[in-house]
Enzyme design. Structure first.
Site, PDB file in Angstrom:
ATOM      1  N   CYS A   1      33.554  -8.243  16.837  1.00 31.21           N
ATOM      2  CA  CYS A   1      32.884  -6.964  17.149  1.00 31.21           C
ATOM      3  C   CYS A   1      33.830  -5.822  16.802  1.00 31.21           C
ATOM      4  O   CYS A   1      34.947  -5.764  17.308  1.00 31.21           O
ATOM      5  CB  CYS A   1      32.541  -6.942  18.636  1.00 31.21           C
ATOM      6  SG  CYS A   1      32.055  -5.321  19.237  1.00 31.21           S
TER       7      CYS A   1
ATOM      8  N   CYS B   1      29.555   0.769  16.897  1.00 32.22           N
ATOM      9  CA  CYS B   1      28.104   0.983  16.740  1.00 32.22           C
ATOM     10  C   CYS B   1      27.443   1.526  17.997  1.00 32.22           C
ATOM     11  O   CYS B   1      26.366   2.116  17.921  1.00 32.22           O
ATOM     12  CB  CYS B   1      27.424  -0.321  16.359  1.00 32.22           C
ATOM     13  SG  CYS B   1      28.436  -1.407  15.364  1.00 32.22           S
TER      14      CYS B   1
ATOM     15  N   THR C   1      32.100  -1.777  25.444  1.00 35.50           N
ATOM     16  CA  THR C   1      32.631  -2.236  24.160  1.00 35.50           C
ATOM     17  C   THR C   1      33.457  -1.136  23.502  1.00 35.50           C
ATOM     18  O   THR C   1      32.951  -0.040  23.267  1.00 35.50           O
ATOM     19  CB  THR C   1      31.459  -2.635  23.251  1.00 35.50           C
ATOM     20  OG1 THR C   1      30.715  -3.644  23.902  1.00 35.50           O
ATOM     21  CG2 THR C   1      31.939  -3.136  21.903  1.00 35.50           C
TER      22      THR C   1
ATOM     23  N   GLU D   1      36.349  -5.222  25.583  1.00 33.52           N
ATOM     24  CA  GLU D   1      35.430  -4.794  26.646  1.00 33.52           C
ATOM     25  C   GLU D   1      36.265  -4.249  27.802  1.00 33.52           C
ATOM     26  O   GLU D   1      37.372  -4.730  28.033  1.00 33.52           O
ATOM     27  CB  GLU D   1      34.583  -5.974  27.159  1.00 33.52           C
ATOM     28  CG  GLU D   1      33.750  -6.667  26.089  1.00 33.52           C
ATOM     29  CD  GLU D   1      32.646  -5.802  25.507  1.00 33.52           C
ATOM     30  OE1 GLU D   1      32.171  -4.890  26.221  1.00 33.52           O
ATOM     31  OE2 GLU D   1      32.268  -6.022  24.340  1.00 33.52           O
TER      32      GLU D   1
ATOM     33  N   HIS E   1      20.391  -0.675  19.148  1.00 30.28           N
ATOM     34  CA  HIS E   1      21.483  -1.649  19.240  1.00 30.28           C
ATOM     35  C   HIS E   1      20.978  -3.073  18.986  1.00 30.28           C
ATOM     36  O   HIS E   1      21.736  -3.928  18.528  1.00 30.28           O
ATOM     37  CB  HIS E   1      22.230  -1.530  20.560  1.00 30.28           C
ATOM     38  CG  HIS E   1      23.670  -1.916  20.417  1.00 30.28           C
ATOM     39  ND1 HIS E   1      24.517  -1.322  19.507  1.00 30.28           N
ATOM     40  CD2 HIS E   1      24.410  -2.886  21.011  1.00 30.28           C
ATOM     41  CE1 HIS E   1      25.703  -1.893  19.561  1.00 30.28           C
ATOM     42  NE2 HIS E   1      25.667  -2.847  20.470  1.00 30.28           N
TER      43      HIS E   1
ATOM     44  N   TYR F   1      22.562  -5.745  15.910  1.00 28.93           N
ATOM     45  CA  TYR F   1      22.983  -7.136  15.987  1.00 28.93           C
ATOM     46  C   TYR F   1      22.533  -7.954  14.777  1.00 28.93           C
ATOM     47  O   TYR F   1      23.153  -8.967  14.443  1.00 28.93           O
ATOM     48  CB  TYR F   1      22.441  -7.776  17.279  1.00 28.93           C
ATOM     49  CG  TYR F   1      23.315  -7.513  18.483  1.00 28.93           C
ATOM     50  CD1 TYR F   1      23.816  -6.243  18.729  1.00 28.93           C
ATOM     51  CD2 TYR F   1      23.639  -8.513  19.374  1.00 28.93           C
ATOM     52  CE1 TYR F   1      24.622  -5.988  19.828  1.00 28.93           C
ATOM     53  CE2 TYR F   1      24.441  -8.275  20.479  1.00 28.93           C
ATOM     54  CZ  TYR F   1      24.931  -7.017  20.708  1.00 28.93           C
ATOM     55  OH  TYR F   1      25.730  -6.771  21.785  1.00 28.93           O
TER      56      TYR F   1
ATOM     57  N   CYS G   1      25.773  -7.051  12.465  1.00 25.88           N
ATOM     58  CA  CYS G   1      27.125  -7.514  12.808  1.00 25.88           C
ATOM     59  C   CYS G   1      27.180  -9.021  13.027  1.00 25.88           C
ATOM     60  O   CYS G   1      28.099  -9.692  12.574  1.00 25.88           O
ATOM     61  CB  CYS G   1      27.674  -6.758  14.013  1.00 25.88           C
ATOM     62  SG  CYS G   1      26.969  -7.255  15.589  1.00 25.88           S
TER      63      CYS G   1
ATOM     64  N   GLU H   1      28.239 -12.010  23.919  1.00 23.30           N
ATOM     65  CA  GLU H   1      27.757 -10.669  23.563  1.00 23.30           C
ATOM     66  C   GLU H   1      26.379 -10.769  22.893  1.00 23.30           C
ATOM     67  O   GLU H   1      25.512  -9.925  23.105  1.00 23.30           O
ATOM     68  CB  GLU H   1      28.769 -10.012  22.620  1.00 23.30           C
ATOM     69  CG  GLU H   1      28.598  -8.518  22.468  1.00 23.30           C
ATOM     70  CD  GLU H   1      29.727  -7.931  21.624  1.00 23.30           C
ATOM     71  OE1 GLU H   1      29.898  -8.384  20.473  1.00 23.30           O
ATOM     72  OE2 GLU H   1      30.438  -7.046  22.118  1.00 23.30           O
TER      73      GLU H   1
HETATM   74 FE1  SF4 Z   1      29.987  -4.826  18.366  1.00 24.06          FE
HETATM   75 FE2  SF4 Z   1      27.900  -5.655  16.959  1.00 24.06          FE
HETATM   76 FE3  SF4 Z   1      27.550  -3.951  19.012  1.00 24.06          FE
HETATM   77 FE4  SF4 Z   1      28.711  -3.169  16.716  1.00 24.06          FE
HETATM   78  S1  SF4 Z   1      26.582  -3.881  16.999  1.00 24.06           S
HETATM   79  S2  SF4 Z   1      29.401  -2.690  18.782  1.00 24.06           S
HETATM   80  S3  SF4 Z   1      29.872  -4.969  16.166  1.00 24.06           S
HETATM   81  S4  SF4 Z   1      28.273  -6.076  19.143  1.00 24.06           S
END
Ligand code: SF4
Length: 476
Positions: free
Chosen positions: A85, A89, A176, A242, A277, A281, A284, A432
């Site tokens: 991560c 984002c 995060t 985190e 968000h 995902y 990422c 996560e």
């Molecule tokens: Fe982390 Fe993925 Fe959230 Fe970006 S989208 S903050 S990489 S978990």
């Protein structure tokens, strides 16, 4: 920055060089580094809708569905480069949600929140800042609303309104990248009722403001980073982060406040932020999935199993699961539409489908990776033993796989798979994936709300020749 950070019960003096924290900083830094590379410029940068200047995409308000698609592609690239991560984002998704919701608030209430927010965002864009998007409150007893809790601080709330600003108290958990952020953008965590209006609060604050305390979140196997070894860490360069944030009676000036009591807008803000968000995902996690699939293929090769049918089959299944996640991320982006503010919003149904797949597919991909890696994944001796003059040569000899490859490379790949499926990396790739951007039940509720099941029932009845119509209104 001068932040108050606690880790292992102690105040951390130099957090940028702390071995547990440093890899997470490297992961954030990649969002800057790639933006400077011409081959990644198109994905990592954008033209600001506020200033017309070239900016880092992580500070951009989406101006088209193409922008939304580029976001997902950028996140996949970053997942591939870091294997973890990269944390930036959440604030990015917060900007886009707060922009469209404050625009609606101003149009309906005559407030000036959007103007304030956009002037704040210009500052963020001009200085290329990382902003922590802070949504999740501790919540106490989940059955009780904020104002019904035994401890009224279980959700962030306004405890004082002054001429120059507000004073807030509470905590945000699972934050995060909070410690790697320049700023914190606080948003409410759920729909609020009138009784909860002091909890309907949204604001931004410098991450080292007086009254903010951070407590670092542990990750499985995190102290391996303190052993001064490299291979045993699995992904020595990068990692997620985190933290728990405490707002110990924090003052926020009015020019940084974007919601203060307008409880009717908290639900839509949460819904839009979560939607963005859940889209994220798809990018990422598919990028990290690429790393794990690559590691599984490499370890199979090193162990002499290259081309074996059941291995090929497992790799294909992993690819199918990974590309499913990515497809959902791209689909909800391609179907994005403009909000009244001009900022584009993803298709919420498809974004929720994306995230629900993410709560499952990385677990199955990990199971298959462990299957291919073999039991040695969980029984491998330490790097210090591998380097020891007493027993290192035994490990070199007996833990060798195919004669064409070194024992050390086998160690390295096993440790990377261990990191992603059992260690610090699994926090990002698995847990996560389950709970970040909302636990699976949150997506199921949204899918149920958005599905328009009555329409499906009616089209089936029409085809079957059923005469009785639905009594409820049929939407398109
Ligand atoms: Fe982390 Fe993925 Fe959230 Fe970006 S989208 S903050 S990489 S978990």
């Amino acid at each position: 920055m001068n932040k108050k950070i606690y880790l292992f019960g102690e105040l951390v003096e130099n957090y940028v060089d702390h071995p547990i924290i440093k890899p997470s900083i490297n992961a954030c830094a990649m969002t800057y580094e790639l933006s400077q590379q011409p081959e990644h410029e198109e994905l990592l940068t954008a033209t600001s809708s506020l200033t017309g200047e070239k900016i880092n995409r992580f500070t951009h308000l989406h101006q088209s569905s193409e922008d939304l698609v580029k976001k997902v592609k950028m996140q996949r690239l970053l997942g591939q480069k870091t294997g973890c991560c990269f944390q930036r984002c959440v604030g990015f998704d917060g900007f886009n949600a707060v922009d469209s919701v404050t625009y609606d608030m101003d149009a309906e209430l005559g407030t000036e929140y959007n103007k304030r927010f956009r002037s704040y965002l210009k500052y963020v864009q001009e200085n290329d800042l990382i902003v922590d998007g802070a949504m999740t409150d501790p919540k106490g007893n989940r059955k009780l609303a904020p104002a019904q809790q035994a401890d009224l601080d279980m959700f962030v709330r306004i405890i004082e309104r002054r001429d120059d600003g507000i004073v807030v108290r509470g905590s945000k958990v699972h934050q995060t990248g909070a410690i790697n952020s320049h700023e914190i953008l606080v948003m409410p965590t759920q729909t609020m009722r009138e009784e909860d209006k002091d909890y309907a609060v949204c604001f931004a604050i410098p991450a080292d403001a007086e009254g903010i305390i951070y407590i670092y979140g542990r990750q499985s196997c995190d102290t391996r980073k303190m052993e001064q070894t490299e291979i045993d860490v699995g992904n020595a360069m990068f990692g997620g982060q985190e933290a728990v944030i405490i707002f110990d009676d924090l003052f926020v000036p009015w020019e940084r406040v974007f919601m203060a009591g307008e409880y009717k807008y908290s639900g839509v803000l949460v819904e839009r932020f979560a939607g963005y968000h859940r889209q994220s995902y798809g990018g990422c996690k598919s990028g990290v999935g690429d790393v794990l699939i690559g590691a599984a293929q490499a370890i199979a090769r090193l162990q002499g199993l290259e081309g074996v049918n059941h291995i090929k089959d497992k790799l294909i299944e992993m690819i199918h699961l990974n590309e499913t996640i990515y497809s959902c991320g791209i689909a909800c982006s391609a179907e994005g539409k403009p909000t009244a503010s001009g900022t584009y919003l993803i298709d919420l149904m498809l974004a929720n489908i994306c995230k629900l797949n993410v709560t499952r597919n990385p677990y199955e991909i990990s199971r298959l990776a462990q299957d291919i890696a073999g039991g040695i994944l969980a029984t491998l001796p330490s790097e210090k033993d591998f380097n020891s003059t007493a027993v290192g040569h035994f490990l070199e000899k007996y833990l060798k796989g195919s004669a064409d490859f070194s024992t050390e490379d086998r160690f390295r790949l096993q440790r990377l798979i261990e990191n992603l499926t059992l260690g610090t990396g699994a926090v990002g790739y698995l847990t996560e994936s389950m709970h970040g951007a909302g636990s699976p039940q949150a997506q199921r509720i949204m899918i149920g709300r958005l599905a328009n099941l009555n329409h499906k029932e009616q089209i089936a009845k029409d085809l079957a020749g059923v005469k009785q119509k639905q009594e409820v209104k049929i939407e398109k």
